[in-house]
Design an enzyme around this catalytic site. Sequence first.
Site, PDB file in Angstrom:
ATOM      1  N   ARG A   1       0.793  -1.218   0.000  1.00  0.00           N
ATOM      2  CA  ARG A   1       0.000   0.000   0.000  1.00  0.00           C
ATOM      3  C   ARG A   1       0.831   1.275   0.000  1.00  0.00           C
ATOM      4  O   ARG A   1       0.621   2.161  -0.818  1.00  0.00           O
ATOM      5  CB  ARG A   1      -0.805   0.023   1.288  1.00  0.00           C
ATOM      6  CG  ARG A   1      -2.231   0.245   1.196  1.00  0.00           C
ATOM      7  CD  ARG A   1      -2.774  -0.400   2.439  1.00  0.00           C
ATOM      8  NE  ARG A   1      -2.203  -1.736   2.511  1.00  0.00           N
ATOM      9  CZ  ARG A   1      -2.904  -2.837   2.321  1.00  0.00           C
ATOM     10  NH1 ARG A   1      -4.174  -2.768   2.102  1.00  0.00           N
ATOM     11  NH2 ARG A   1      -2.326  -4.015   2.365  1.00  0.00           N
ATOM     12  N   THR A   2       1.758   1.358   0.945  1.00  0.00           N
ATOM     13  CA  THR A   2       2.409   2.646   1.161  1.00  0.00           C
ATOM     14  C   THR A   2       3.187   3.093  -0.077  1.00  0.00           C
ATOM     15  O   THR A   2       3.092   4.239  -0.496  1.00  0.00           O
ATOM     16  CB  THR A   2       3.329   2.582   2.400  1.00  0.00           C
ATOM     17  OG1 THR A   2       2.543   2.154   3.502  1.00  0.00           O
ATOM     18  CG2 THR A   2       3.944   3.923   2.710  1.00  0.00           C
TER      19      THR A   2
ATOM     20  N   LYS B   1      25.803  -4.741  -2.304  1.00  0.00           N
ATOM     21  CA  LYS B   1      27.181  -5.056  -2.717  1.00  0.00           C
ATOM     22  C   LYS B   1      28.197  -4.501  -1.736  1.00  0.00           C
ATOM     23  O   LYS B   1      29.379  -4.398  -2.051  1.00  0.00           O
ATOM     24  CB  LYS B   1      27.453  -4.465  -4.104  1.00  0.00           C
ATOM     25  CG  LYS B   1      26.577  -5.045  -5.202  1.00  0.00           C
ATOM     26  CD  LYS B   1      26.936  -4.428  -6.545  1.00  0.00           C
ATOM     27  CE  LYS B   1      25.961  -4.815  -7.626  1.00  0.00           C
ATOM     28  NZ  LYS B   1      26.065  -3.946  -8.797  1.00  0.00           N
TER      29      LYS B   1
ATOM     30  N   ARG C   1      11.803   3.569   3.526  1.00  0.00           N
ATOM     31  CA  ARG C   1      11.291   2.573   4.483  1.00  0.00           C
ATOM     32  C   ARG C   1      12.436   1.647   4.841  1.00  0.00           C
ATOM     33  O   ARG C   1      13.186   1.203   3.956  1.00  0.00           O
ATOM     34  CB  ARG C   1      10.133   1.784   3.883  1.00  0.00           C
ATOM     35  CG  ARG C   1       9.727   0.604   4.738  1.00  0.00           C
ATOM     36  CD  ARG C   1       8.459  -0.053   4.289  1.00  0.00           C
ATOM     37  NE  ARG C   1       7.290   0.697   4.698  1.00  0.00           N
ATOM     38  CZ  ARG C   1       6.065   0.181   4.745  1.00  0.00           C
ATOM     39  NH1 ARG C   1       5.848  -1.062   4.396  1.00  0.00           N
ATOM     40  NH2 ARG C   1       5.046   0.911   5.124  1.00  0.00           N
TER      41      ARG C   1
ATOM     42  N   HIS D   1       5.534   5.754  11.606  1.00  0.00           N
ATOM     43  CA  HIS D   1       4.975   5.689  10.250  1.00  0.00           C
ATOM     44  C   HIS D   1       4.049   6.913  10.114  1.00  0.00           C
ATOM     45  O   HIS D   1       2.828   6.799  10.163  1.00  0.00           O
ATOM     46  CB  HIS D   1       4.206   4.375  10.094  1.00  0.00           C
ATOM     47  CG  HIS D   1       3.841   4.008   8.684  1.00  0.00           C
ATOM     48  ND1 HIS D   1       3.947   4.890   7.617  1.00  0.00           N
ATOM     49  CD2 HIS D   1       3.354   2.856   8.163  1.00  0.00           C
ATOM     50  CE1 HIS D   1       3.541   4.265   6.513  1.00  0.00           C
ATOM     51  NE2 HIS D   1       3.186   3.043   6.816  1.00  0.00           N
TER      52      HIS D   1
HETATM   53  C1  NCD Z   1       1.812  -1.068   7.995  1.00  0.00           C
HETATM   54  C2  NCD Z   1       3.322  -1.016   7.999  1.00  0.00           C
HETATM   55  O1  NCD Z   1       3.973  -1.470   7.092  1.00  0.00           O
HETATM   56  O2  NCD Z   1       3.815  -0.469   8.967  1.00  0.00           O
HETATM   57  N1  NCD Z   1       1.249  -1.142   6.751  1.00  0.00           N
HETATM   58  C3  NCD Z   1       1.081   0.000   6.043  1.00  0.00           C
HETATM   59  O3  NCD Z   1       1.990   0.768   5.874  1.00  0.00           O
HETATM   60  N2  NCD Z   1      -0.144   0.258   5.591  1.00  0.00           N
HETATM   61  C4  NCD Z   1       1.243  -1.990   8.959  1.00  0.00           C
HETATM   62  C5  NCD Z   1       1.572  -3.455   8.870  1.00  0.00           C
HETATM   63  O4  NCD Z   1       2.419  -3.894   8.115  1.00  0.00           O
HETATM   64  O5  NCD Z   1       0.938  -4.180   9.632  1.00  0.00           O
END
Ligand code: NCD
Length: 290
Positions: free
Chosen positions: A49-50, A77, A99, A127
Site C-alpha cells: 500500500r504505502t 554489494k 522505508r 509511520h
Molecule cells: C503497515 C506497515 O507497514 O507499517 N502497513 C502499512 O503501511 N499500511 C502496517 C503493517 O504492516 O501491519
Amino acid sequence: MRHLLDTSDLSVAQIDRIFNDAAYYLRNPKTKLLRDKLILTLFFENSTRTRSSFEVAAKRLGAEMVHLDVAKSSTKKGETLKDTARNLAIMGPDAIIVRHKHSGTPELLANMIDTPILNAGDGAHAHPTQALLDFFTITRHFPNPAGKKIAIVGDIKNSRVAGSNIRLLTRMGLEVILVAPPHFLPSTTLQSAYTLHEVIDEVDIIMSLRTQTERHDSPIYGSLKDYAADYCITKELIGERDIILLHPGPVHRNVDIDDAMMEDSRCKVLEQVKNGVAVRMAVLQHTVIG
Ligand code: NCD
C-alpha cells in the site's frame, strides 16, 4: 517542514493545512503542481500500500518517480548507507521516501544529506503518513475529534503505526485506550485493557492492527487462530454500536477483522486507502514546495 520523520515534525497548524489540501485533493485528484519535480523511493522493506500510495500521489501531482531497486542496489554489494544516500542526493531529487526495518534510519539519512526525507516506516518506531491518514479519516467522521475515545487493539508494542498514532492522537486531544495481551502492550501511562469487552461501550473508534510476526523473535501464539479468538474484531462483538473501525492494512481476515465486519459500512479500511493518496499528495506538496 524539512523532513517528515514522525508527526512531531508538524505543528498543529501545519497538520490543519495538510488536511485542508488533502480534502481539496479528494475532490480534485489531478493537478500538475509538482511537474518537473523528481521523487525517489528507497524501500529496504516490503510494502504494498504505502509505496503505491506514494507513487499514485506523486504522479497525480505530475512529479516523476524513480524507485531504487534495493534488492539489486549497491547496498547489497557492500556500499554503506551513507554513500548510497550521498550518491542519490547528488542526482538532485526533490525528496526521498524511505522505508527500513531499523528504527531511526530515516533520521540518520536526514542528518547525512540535505534532500527532504519522508519516513514511510522505520522498524517498530514511526509511520507518520499512516498516522496522518488515519487521523484525517477520523476527522471526516468526527469533525471535532478532541475527547473522542479510540481503542488501539493488537500488537501495539511492535507496531510503528500504533506508535505514530499514539503520539499524534493524544496530542490532538483524543483519549487513547490500548487493548492487547500483556506481551503486546508497551509500558504506558495510557489507559489499557486486556480485552475489548472491557471498553467496547466507551469507545467511538477502534483501530485494529496486524500481528507483526516478522518482529517477534519467537512465535508468541501457537497459531494466529488463538490470537483471533481473543482479538479479532467481529460483527458479533461490535453489535449495533455506533463505532468506526480502522486498520492500516494489510488485514489478516478473520484474525484481525472477520469477513462480516470487513463488509460492514462502519469498517473504513478502503476509505483509509483512498484518503491516504490525498494526504500523501498534501504531504509531498508541503515537503517539496512548502
Ligand atoms: C503497515 C506497515 O507497514 O507499517 N502497513 C502499512 O503501511 N499500511 C502496517 C503493517 O504492516 O501491519
